[in-house]
Write an enzyme that holds these catalytic residues in place. Structure first.
Site, PDB file in Angstrom:
ATOM      1  N   ASN A   9       0.877  -1.175   0.000  1.00 29.94           N
ATOM      2  CA  ASN A   9       0.000   0.000   0.000  1.00 29.94           C
ATOM      3  C   ASN A   9       0.913   1.222   0.000  1.00 29.94           C
ATOM      4  O   ASN A   9       1.505   1.547   1.021  1.00 29.94           O
ATOM      5  CB  ASN A   9      -0.901  -0.024   1.236  1.00 29.94           C
ATOM      6  CG  ASN A   9      -1.669   1.281   1.402  1.00 29.94           C
ATOM      7  OD1 ASN A   9      -1.750   2.097   0.466  1.00 29.94           O
ATOM      8  ND2 ASN A   9      -2.232   1.500   2.583  1.00 29.94           N
ATOM      9  N   LYS A  11       0.181   4.292  -0.287  1.00 29.28           N
ATOM     10  CA  LYS A  11      -0.372   5.518   0.316  1.00 29.28           C
ATOM     11  C   LYS A  11      -0.114   6.709  -0.624  1.00 29.28           C
ATOM     12  O   LYS A  11      -0.201   6.542  -1.838  1.00 29.28           O
ATOM     13  CB  LYS A  11       0.216   5.723   1.717  1.00 29.28           C
ATOM     14  CG  LYS A  11       0.071   4.449   2.569  1.00 29.28           C
ATOM     15  CD  LYS A  11       0.378   4.642   4.026  1.00 29.28           C
ATOM     16  CE  LYS A  11       0.165   3.316   4.753  1.00 29.28           C
ATOM     17  NZ  LYS A  11       0.281   3.406   6.201  1.00 29.28           N
ATOM     18  N   HIS A  94      -9.261   1.340   5.127  1.00 28.31           N
ATOM     19  CA  HIS A  94      -7.955   1.583   5.757  1.00 28.31           C
ATOM     20  C   HIS A  94      -8.131   2.608   6.879  1.00 28.31           C
ATOM     21  O   HIS A  94      -8.886   3.573   6.728  1.00 28.31           O
ATOM     22  CB  HIS A  94      -6.930   2.082   4.729  1.00 28.31           C
ATOM     23  CG  HIS A  94      -5.542   2.068   5.271  1.00 28.31           C
ATOM     24  ND1 HIS A  94      -5.084   3.048   6.118  1.00 28.31           N
ATOM     25  CD2 HIS A  94      -4.542   1.171   5.136  1.00 28.31           C
ATOM     26  CE1 HIS A  94      -3.838   2.752   6.476  1.00 28.31           C
ATOM     27  NE2 HIS A  94      -3.484   1.623   5.890  1.00 28.31           N
ATOM     28  N   GLU A  96      -6.464   5.029   7.795  1.00 26.02           N
ATOM     29  CA  GLU A  96      -6.208   6.427   7.433  1.00 26.02           C
ATOM     30  C   GLU A  96      -7.430   7.032   6.737  1.00 26.02           C
ATOM     31  O   GLU A  96      -7.693   8.228   6.895  1.00 26.02           O
ATOM     32  CB  GLU A  96      -4.928   6.517   6.577  1.00 26.02           C
ATOM     33  CG  GLU A  96      -3.687   6.298   7.453  1.00 26.02           C
ATOM     34  CD  GLU A  96      -2.490   5.687   6.759  1.00 26.02           C
ATOM     35  OE1 GLU A  96      -2.436   5.672   5.520  1.00 26.02           O
ATOM     36  OE2 GLU A  96      -1.591   5.197   7.482  1.00 26.02           O
ATOM     37  N   GLU A 166      -4.968  -4.519  10.762  1.00 20.36           N
ATOM     38  CA  GLU A 166      -3.917  -3.516  10.924  1.00 20.36           C
ATOM     39  C   GLU A 166      -4.160  -2.709  12.197  1.00 20.36           C
ATOM     40  O   GLU A 166      -4.948  -1.739  12.179  1.00 20.36           O
ATOM     41  CB  GLU A 166      -3.920  -2.541   9.743  1.00 20.36           C
ATOM     42  CG  GLU A 166      -3.619  -3.175   8.408  1.00 20.36           C
ATOM     43  CD  GLU A 166      -3.064  -2.148   7.423  1.00 20.36           C
ATOM     44  OE1 GLU A 166      -2.020  -2.432   6.844  1.00 20.36           O
ATOM     45  OE2 GLU A 166      -3.650  -1.062   7.277  1.00 20.36           O
ATOM     46  N   GLY A 172       3.099   2.546  10.693  1.00 19.88           N
ATOM     47  CA  GLY A 172       4.074   3.609  10.492  1.00 19.88           C
ATOM     48  C   GLY A 172       4.817   4.013  11.757  1.00 19.88           C
ATOM     49  O   GLY A 172       5.492   5.043  11.781  1.00 19.88           O
ATOM     50  N   SER A 212       3.878  -1.854  10.367  1.00 20.87           N
ATOM     51  CA  SER A 212       5.331  -1.930  10.571  1.00 20.87           C
ATOM     52  C   SER A 212       5.920  -3.291  10.191  1.00 20.87           C
ATOM     53  O   SER A 212       6.841  -3.785  10.844  1.00 20.87           O
ATOM     54  CB  SER A 212       5.695  -1.560  12.015  1.00 20.87           C
ATOM     55  OG  SER A 212       5.392  -0.189  12.257  1.00 20.87           O
TER      56      SER A 212
HETATM   57  P1  13P Z   1       3.437   0.598   7.564  1.00 22.14           P
HETATM   58  O1  13P Z   1       3.859  -0.724   6.957  1.00 22.14           O
HETATM   59  O2  13P Z   1       4.174   1.752   7.015  1.00 22.14           O
HETATM   60  O3  13P Z   1       3.387   0.519   9.052  1.00 22.14           O
HETATM   61  O4  13P Z   1       1.902   0.810   7.076  1.00 22.14           O
HETATM   62  C1  13P Z   1       1.004  -0.215   7.234  1.00 22.14           C
HETATM   63  C2  13P Z   1      -0.218   0.105   6.475  1.00 22.14           C
HETATM   64  O5  13P Z   1      -0.979   0.993   6.835  1.00 22.14           O
HETATM   65  C3  13P Z   1      -0.478  -0.663   5.241  1.00 22.14           C
HETATM   66  O6  13P Z   1      -1.776  -0.445   4.770  1.00 22.14           O
END
Ligand code: 13P
Length: 256
Positions: A9, A11, A94, A96, A166, A172, A212
């Site tokens: 992903n 982003k 997601h 976010e 997640e 992150g 992560s």
């Molecule tokens: P990270 O791998 O950067 O922690 O992000 C995870 C994520 O949100 C994947 O959709």
């Protein structure tokens, strides 16, 4: 045996040019790892170019969100019919998008239905905040998200759906859940799916961990029985690290 699925992903990272450079540099390296499904989810504007660059390969493309209506006065949004022919997968719910775009459980359900109606394969993301985790309410919270997402979804659609667990506190932050913690929650998610659809259907569903994930901890996750893959942010942006994640997943599942 469930086919592992490793999805990057991206982003809001990489221009279309950067995205194409990435897939051109990695597609030959990823080609031998056909024991796992490999998916790249770039920003919307890179989808046409990435889809073209990956034509003729087994590497799939995904979008990061989709609207629930086919068309309408929804400034900034992209619908499932617009994604047809460009992507196989679409990430829905997601954290976010839940946090910054106000996506609710009900919208997740509507987006899932819209994606399925147009032949797209949803990757439904769920996960709890640190506060909920520390209060010991993770299973209840994630369970509610799962039940809401699957409301009215018939069993015949299940084979086309992937779930991603997640935990928000792990995204992150460099603070990943342990393999065992993630396996426990993912096992509980499978339990709810079994309640809703029967054990056989639940056992066939693929559930990823995200938060992560890095080459360093990938084997820890992929050696867990309930974890079928990873939804990866940061570590999917570097060519060598994405290729390593796919390789490690296959090795950990004994598919090498
Ligand atoms: P990270 O791998 O950067 O922690 O992000 C995870 C994520 O949100 C994947 O959709």
């Amino acid at each position: 045996m469930r086919t592992p699925i490793i999805a990057g992903n991206w982003k809001m990272y990489k221009t279309p040019q950067e995205a194409v450079a990435f897939v051109n540099a990695t597609k030959d390296q990823l080609a031998p790892y056909s024991a796992a499904e490999r998916v790249i989810c770039p920003p919307y504007v890179a989808l046409p170019a990435v889809q073209a660059a990956l034509a003729g390969t087994e590497i799939a493309v995904g979008a990061q969100d989709v609207h629930w209506e086919d068309q309408g006065a929804y400034t900034s949004q992209i619908s499932a019919p617009m994604l047809q022919g460009l992507v196989k997968y679409v990430i829905i719910g997601h954290s976010e998008t839940r946090a910054y775009q106000g996506v609710t459980d009900e919208m997740v359900n509507k987006k899932t239905k819209a994606a399925l109606a147009h032949g797209l394969h949803p990757i439904i993301a769920v996960g709890e905040s640190l506060e909920i985790n520390e209060a010991g309410q993770t299973q209840d919270f994630v369970g509610r998200q799962i039940r809401a997402a699957f409301e009215g979804i018939p069993a015949s659609d299940l084979a086309n759906i992937v779930v991603a667990y997640e935990p928000i506190w792990a995204i992150g932050t460099g603070r990943n859940a342990s393999g065992e913690q993630a396996n426990t929650i993912i096992g509980a998610i499978r339990g709810i799916l079994a309640e809703l659809y029967g054990q056989g259907a639940a056992d066939a569903m693929r559930i990823q961990y995200g938060g992560s994930v890095k080459p360093d901890n990938m084997a820890e996750f992929m050696s867990q029985p309930h974890i079928d893959g990873a939804l990866v942010g940061g570590a999917s942006l570097k060519e060598e690290s994405f290729v390593a994640l796919v390789r490690i997943a296959i090795e950990a599942k004994g598919l090498a």
